[in-house]
Design a protein around this motif. Structure first.
Motif, mmCIF file in Angstrom:
data_model
loop_
_atom_site.group_PDB
_atom_site.id
_atom_site.type_symbol
_atom_site.label_atom_id
_atom_site.label_comp_id
_atom_site.label_asym_id
_atom_site.label_seq_id
_atom_site.Cartn_x
_atom_site.Cartn_y
_atom_site.Cartn_z
ATOM 1 N N GLU A 195 0.902 -1.134 -0.200
ATOM 2 C CA GLU A 195 -0.099 0.126 0.022
ATOM 3 C C GLU A 195 0.733 0.898 -0.182
ATOM 4 O O GLU A 195 0.474 2.858 -0.591
ATOM 5 C CB GLU A 195 -0.682 0.031 1.331
ATOM 6 C CG GLU A 195 -2.229 1.448 1.350
ATOM 7 C CD GLU A 195 -3.124 1.088 0.260
ATOM 8 O OE1 GLU A 195 -3.361 0.350 -0.344
ATOM 9 O OE2 GLU A 195 -2.972 2.830 0.303
ATOM 10 N N ALA A 196 1.843 1.272 1.054
ATOM 11 C CA ALA A 196 3.269 2.242 0.439
ATOM 12 C C ALA A 196 3.751 2.107 -0.740
ATOM 13 O O ALA A 196 4.413 3.926 0.108
ATOM 14 C CB ALA A 196 3.758 2.326 2.035
ATOM 15 N N ALA A 197 3.491 0.995 -1.247
ATOM 16 C CA ALA A 197 4.818 1.312 -2.755
ATOM 17 C C ALA A 197 6.459 1.251 -1.942
ATOM 18 O O ALA A 197 7.208 2.212 -2.659
ATOM 19 C CB ALA A 197 4.757 2.455 -3.429
ATOM 20 N N VAL A 198 6.628 0.567 -0.901
ATOM 21 C CA VAL A 198 7.615 0.635 -0.338
ATOM 22 C C VAL A 198 8.343 -1.026 0.060
ATOM 23 O O VAL A 198 8.109 -1.551 -0.447
ATOM 24 C CB VAL A 198 8.259 0.824 0.752
ATOM 25 C CG1 VAL A 198 7.586 2.995 1.300
ATOM 26 C CG2 VAL A 198 7.417 0.549 1.859
ATOM 27 N N PRO A 199 9.479 -1.188 -0.646
ATOM 28 C CA PRO A 199 10.655 -1.878 -0.364
ATOM 29 C C PRO A 199 9.524 -3.554 0.433
ATOM 30 O O PRO A 199 9.733 -2.471 2.189
ATOM 31 C CB PRO A 199 12.017 -2.055 -0.516
ATOM 32 C CG PRO A 199 12.160 -0.893 -1.130
ATOM 33 C CD PRO A 199 10.861 0.423 -0.588
ATOM 34 N N PRO A 200 9.492 -4.308 -0.351
ATOM 35 C CA PRO A 200 8.933 -5.596 1.290
ATOM 36 C C PRO A 200 9.799 -5.390 1.650
ATOM 37 O O PRO A 200 11.774 -5.552 2.545
ATOM 38 C CB PRO A 200 8.889 -6.731 0.161
ATOM 39 C CG PRO A 200 8.711 -6.517 -1.243
ATOM 40 C CD PRO A 200 9.729 -4.799 -1.151
#
Lengths: 191, 191
Positions: free
Chosen positions: B36-41
């Motif tokens: 959702e935040a479009a950050v790396p896993p």
């Protein structure tokens, strides 16, 4: 055989209510209902066409189980139709609804699930509207004081009071909740 | 660097609110928040010790985002302290809270999750109690009519009104909801 099927269906729907309250809408699977009802795997899927059918029947069943019994209705009709009786009825109502803890929590889960499922939303909208209209009609023929706006405002206040009690029971003490129910009727219903 | 971490943490908590509203408490995983935040896993799991920490911070953040801004507070303080102003403030409040739809739905999800998680229940209980006390204190210094019981009854009625609006928006029309907010203040606040 039909009767036995009806009983089993009711038992499965009751099991669905418990699963909804305990696991949330996402935890409601046919498998979880079978386990909860202690029936062989695959039973629930024979009784309900799909998950929407199970969800909507669970909602209807909660409303059915929340109806007062004949004795309660008779006792209510026997009271003097004044604000004190109205307040006593509302305290009794809050007790009855919050006493079916899993049923009320299941309804909240269904409302949240309804934000994601238009068909469930349509069914619940009908149900809640019918319930609200029935409250107003019952009130009108009871001779109790207060108009339809009073019935709606009391409905709003008492619902959130029950949410507080069932989800965060320590926010308001039991004595505070009782006082708030009485105050709601005293203030909202014009003397 | 600290600042950048704070910003990222806030972005992750905001993402958690969206996930809670859309997927329910059970759908709230670190992975879903990362997406959702479009950050790396793996990012969210670096910022929060566990799921409880993420849930409680999401709840606190909703309350933070629901606070009125300085301009709104100044405008409120400028009004004549009578029932009409009170009713106007409450209509504005309902608009502000229901306008943050995902935030309010996330809070409902958190309340239901709190029935299953004692630690979350303790944190939310503190938060809701503080919020209710702050409402009463703010009201007392505002000079608006009505006592603490009135503030609590209006809090109850408006919360369920918002639940109706956000979960089953067709039960009450927008005009009916507006009328009910006004009637709540008129009746509950003694003239």
């Amino acid at each position: 055989m039909v009767r036995r099927n009806d009983e089993r269906r009711a038992a499965l729907v009751d099991a669905a209510i418990e699963v909804l309250a305990r696991e949330g809408a996402r935890g409601l699977t046919f498998r979880a209902v079978d386990t909860e009802a202690a029936v062989p795997p695959g039973t629930a899927s024979n009784y309900f066409a799909n998950r929407d059918a199970l969800l909507t029947q669970a909602g209807a069943r909660v409303y059915e189980r929340l109806q007062p019994d004949e004795e309660t209705i008779a006792r209510q009709r026997a009271g003097t139709p004044d604000r004190e009786t109205y307040a006593a009825l509302m305290r009794e109502l809050v007790g009855r609804v919050s006493g079916f803890r899993t049923g009320y929590l299941a309804l909240l889960e269904l409302r949240l699930e309804a934000t994601r499922r238009p068909q469930l939303r349509a069914v619940l909208t009908e149900r809640v509207r019918a319930d609200l209209d029935a409250n107003v009609a019952y009130h009108e023929q009871s001779g109790l004081p207060g108009d339809a706006t009073a019935v709606r405002l009391i409905y709003l206040a008492l619902n959130w009071l029950i949410v507080e009690q069932l989800t965060l029971p320590e926010v308001l003490s039991e004595a505070e909740r009782e006082r708030l129910v009485t105050a709601a009727v005293e203030r909202i219903v014009e003397a």
